[in-house]
Design an enzyme around this catalytic site. Sequence first.
Site: not given
Ligand code: SF4
Length: 344
Positions: A93, A106, A113, A117, A120, A337
Site C-alpha cells: 500500500e 507514505c 513486516c 508491533c 499494527c 499501514c
Molecule cells: S509499526 Fe508495523 S510496519 Fe512499522 S515496524 Fe511495527 S510492525 Fe512493522
Amino acid sequence: MALSLIYDLPLSELTTLLDSWNEPEYRALQVWQGLYQHFWVSLEQFTNLPIALRHKLDTEFSFNALSPVSILRSSDKQTVKTLFKLHDGLAIEAVLMRYEKRRTICISTQVGCAMGCVFCATGQMGFRRHLSSGEIVAQVMHYARLLHDEGDVITNVVVMGMGEPFHNYENTLAAIDRLNDAEGYNFGARRFTISTVGLVLAIRRFTLEKRQINLAISLHAADDALRSSMLPVNKAYPLDEILNACRDYTLTTGRRITFEWALVNGINDTPEQAHLLAGKLKGLLCHVNAIPLNPTKGYGGEPTTQRHANLFKKILNEYGIPCTIRLRRGMDIQAGCGQLASKD
Ligand code: SF4
C-alpha cells in the site's frame, strides 16, 4: 522469469548498459528523463527513442512495477490509499495525504513486516519479503504522475508504510538516492522522513552517513516493560540503547529527531508515561508527534481521548519538549499501514 524492473537501475548502470548496446551517450539520459521528469510508464511514450531501442528495452525490462488493484478515497477526498499488486502477486500500500499546502505520500519498504508491533495491521501479517529499490521508487513515481496530471506535486515523502525501512536498509536508501538524483526526479533529501522502530545498529550507520534525510523513531512507551509488550523489538534494543543512539545522532548531525507516539487509551497516554518520557528525552534535540491509535482487528487497544491527549502534550510542554497531537487521517478508508493489504 520476471523481467528486471527499470526503476531498479541507477543512472550510472543504465548508462553502462546502453553503452554496452552501442547506443550514443545521451540515450541513457533520455530514458532517465522520460521516467523521472515526464513520468512515462509505457515504452510507446518514449517517442524520442529509436524503435529498435524501444524493442530492446521492452524485452529486457518491465516499466510497470505496480498494478493498482484498489483505490480508496476518504470522504473528504484529502486522503487516497492505493493497494498495488507486485509482479509476484503480493500486495503493498501507499497513501497520499493532502494537507493545506502539503502533498505527503507514505510509502512501503517491505511486504509485511518482521517487527510484530502488536497494534499494527502489517505487523500482524508477518514478514513476506523486502521490496527492491525500484519497487520503492515506483510508489513515489505513481503519485508523482497522478499529481502531475492535476498540475500538482509531491512535497514530502514519509517512509512509514508497510515494513521497517532499516530492516531493508540498502534498498530504502538506494531508492531515496535515485529519487534525489538531480538529473531525474530531483526530490530533496530533506523532504524525506524515515521512520524506524529503533534498530540501533542501523541508526548508528545512518548517523555516520550524515544524510539530510529526517529521522523518526516509533517510541510509543517510556519504559521497557510497556514498550516490550507493544513492540517486541524492544527486547533486542531496549529504550536507553535507542535513546543513546538518538542522542549521538542529534549531536553528530545537528538534526532534530522526531519521536512517534500512538496514543492508546489508558495504556501510554497517562500522565505517568508523559513524565517518564520527559525525563528520558531531557536535553535531546527532538519533537514528539503523538497521534491517537488507529484501531486494528488484531489489537484490543482503544484510541486516546481528546482530554488525555491534551494533558499528555501539556506535560511534555511543561518540560520544554515540543509535542504535536496529529489528526488521524483517512480513518474511513483504513489508511493505517497494512490495513488494506491484510484484509481477508
Ligand atoms: S509499526 Fe508495523 S510496519 Fe512499522 S515496524 Fe511495527 S510492525 Fe512493522
